[in-house]
Design a protein around this motif. Structure first.
Motif, PDB file in Angstrom:
ATOM      1  N   PHE A   1       4.539  -4.460  -3.945  1.00 45.01           N
ATOM      2  CA  PHE A   1       3.122  -4.122  -3.850  1.00 45.01           C
ATOM      3  C   PHE A   1       2.619  -3.573  -5.182  1.00 45.01           C
ATOM      4  N   LYS A   2       1.434  -4.012  -5.589  1.00 42.59           N
ATOM      5  CA  LYS A   2       0.769  -3.481  -6.787  1.00 42.59           C
ATOM      6  C   LYS A   2      -0.602  -2.954  -6.380  1.00 42.59           C
ATOM      7  N   SER A   3      -0.876  -1.726  -6.775  1.00 44.04           N
ATOM      8  CA  SER A   3      -2.168  -1.115  -6.504  1.00 44.04           C
ATOM      9  C   SER A   3      -3.238  -1.733  -7.398  1.00 44.04           C
ATOM     10  N   LEU A   4      -4.432  -1.890  -6.876  1.00 44.05           N
ATOM     11  CA  LEU A   4      -5.520  -2.484  -7.652  1.00 44.05           C
ATOM     12  C   LEU A   4      -6.140  -1.504  -8.637  1.00 44.05           C
ATOM     13  N   ASP A   5      -5.834  -0.215  -8.512  1.00 41.32           N
ATOM     14  CA  ASP A   5      -6.411   0.778  -9.411  1.00 41.32           C
ATOM     15  C   ASP A   5      -5.822   0.718 -10.816  1.00 41.32           C
ATOM     16  N   ASP A   6      -4.661   0.106 -10.970  1.00 45.34           N
ATOM     17  CA  ASP A   6      -3.985   0.085 -12.268  1.00 45.34           C
ATOM     18  C   ASP A   6      -4.015  -1.286 -12.936  1.00 45.34           C
ATOM     19  N   MET A   7      -4.994  -2.098 -12.648  1.00 42.45           N
ATOM     20  CA  MET A   7      -4.995  -3.463 -13.161  1.00 42.45           C
ATOM     21  C   MET A   7      -6.133  -3.675 -14.160  1.00 42.45           C
ATOM     22  N   ASN A   8      -5.960  -3.148 -15.349  1.00 40.26           N
ATOM     23  CA  ASN A   8      -6.939  -3.336 -16.422  1.00 40.26           C
ATOM     24  C   ASN A   8      -6.314  -4.203 -17.498  1.00 40.26           C
ATOM     25  N   TYR A   9      -7.009  -5.273 -17.856  1.00 35.37           N
ATOM     26  CA  TYR A   9      -6.549  -6.167 -18.910  1.00 35.37           C
ATOM     27  C   TYR A   9      -7.611  -6.215 -19.988  1.00 35.37           C
ATOM     28  N   GLU A  10      -7.310  -5.601 -21.114  1.00 33.65           N
ATOM     29  CA  GLU A  10      -8.226  -5.514 -22.251  1.00 33.65           C
ATOM     30  C   GLU A  10      -9.583  -4.981 -21.789  1.00 33.65           C
TER      31      GLU A  10
ATOM     32  N   LEU B   1     -10.998  -7.560  -7.809  1.00 35.16           N
ATOM     33  CA  LEU B   1     -10.361  -7.894  -6.536  1.00 35.16           C
ATOM     34  C   LEU B   1     -10.856  -6.995  -5.407  1.00 35.16           C
ATOM     35  N   LYS B   2     -11.082  -5.697  -5.704  1.00 35.43           N
ATOM     36  CA  LYS B   2     -11.638  -4.793  -4.688  1.00 35.43           C
ATOM     37  C   LYS B   2     -13.024  -5.256  -4.258  1.00 35.43           C
ATOM     38  N   SER B   3     -13.821  -5.736  -5.208  1.00 33.27           N
ATOM     39  CA  SER B   3     -15.182  -6.163  -4.863  1.00 33.27           C
ATOM     40  C   SER B   3     -15.183  -7.417  -4.004  1.00 33.27           C
ATOM     41  N   THR B   4     -14.110  -8.199  -4.041  1.00 38.12           N
ATOM     42  CA  THR B   4     -14.024  -9.389  -3.196  1.00 38.12           C
ATOM     43  C   THR B   4     -13.346  -9.110  -1.864  1.00 38.12           C
ATOM     44  N   GLY B   5     -12.922  -7.854  -1.626  1.00 39.01           N
ATOM     45  CA  GLY B   5     -12.408  -7.469  -0.319  1.00 39.01           C
ATOM     46  C   GLY B   5     -10.915  -7.272  -0.224  1.00 39.01           C
ATOM     47  N   TYR B   6     -10.187  -7.418  -1.311  1.00 28.29           N
ATOM     48  CA  TYR B   6      -8.734  -7.231  -1.273  1.00 28.29           C
ATOM     49  C   TYR B   6      -8.380  -5.751  -1.354  1.00 28.29           C
ATOM     50  N   GLU B   7      -7.259  -5.389  -0.739  1.00 31.10           N
ATOM     51  CA  GLU B   7      -6.775  -4.009  -0.777  1.00 31.10           C
ATOM     52  C   GLU B   7      -5.529  -3.851  -1.625  1.00 31.10           C
ATOM     53  N   GLY B   8      -4.893  -4.936  -1.974  1.00 23.86           N
ATOM     54  CA  GLY B   8      -3.692  -4.855  -2.794  1.00 23.86           C
ATOM     55  C   GLY B   8      -3.186  -6.228  -3.170  1.00 23.86           C
ATOM     56  N   LEU B   9      -2.231  -6.226  -4.071  1.00 21.30           N
ATOM     57  CA  LEU B   9      -1.622  -7.442  -4.582  1.00 21.30           C
ATOM     58  C   LEU B   9      -0.130  -7.362  -4.306  1.00 21.30           C
ATOM     59  N   ILE B  10       0.436  -8.426  -3.767  1.00 29.48           N
ATOM     60  CA  ILE B  10       1.856  -8.439  -3.433  1.00 29.48           C
ATOM     61  C   ILE B  10       2.505  -9.634  -4.124  1.00 29.48           C
TER      62      ILE B  10
END
Length: 115
Positions: A80-89, A97-106
């Motif tokens: 599992f990867k939290s969406l709060d830590d996904m910044n690319y440049e 991803l949060k704005s499209t309704g996802y809660e996490g990335l697996i």
């Protein structure tokens, strides 16, 4: 009549922006192995990986050997990867991803077809 509707529209945008930015996800599962059970709602084959949507999670398969179809009920075990830590440049992929309704990335490790 247009101005009251415009103010309601601007108010709705402000509320949704505040809600999206203030909603923090549970980071206690970040980088841990999780198991979810659900139905494949969406599938997209990309060049380097396959992407599946199961409930409110985005499932990534880099091996591309798991040929799942939409409507299949499966049990997924993965990292599992939290969406709060996904910044690319300059792009905040987690916020997108949060704005499209996802809660996490697996990132999928194993799966089992249930039905």
């Amino acid at each position: 009549m247009r101005r009251p509707l415009l103010s309601v529209f601007i108010f709705a945008i402000c509320i949704s922006f505040i809600y999206t930015n203030s909603k923090s996800l549970d980071k206690s599962y970040n980088n841990n192995t999780v198991e979810i059970i659900g139905t494949v709602l969406y599938k997209k084959e990309k060049q380097k990986y396959d992407e599946y949507k199961i409930d409110k999670f985005l499932i990534i398969d880099y091996t591309k050997n798991k040929k799942l179809s939409v409507g299949t009920e499966i049990k997924v075990l993965g990292k599992f990867k939290s969406l709060d830590d996904m910044n690319y440049e300059d792009f905040d992929y987690g916020k997108y991803l949060k704005s499209t309704g996802y809660e996490g990335l697996i990132y999928i490790d194993k799966y089992e077809i249930i039905g």
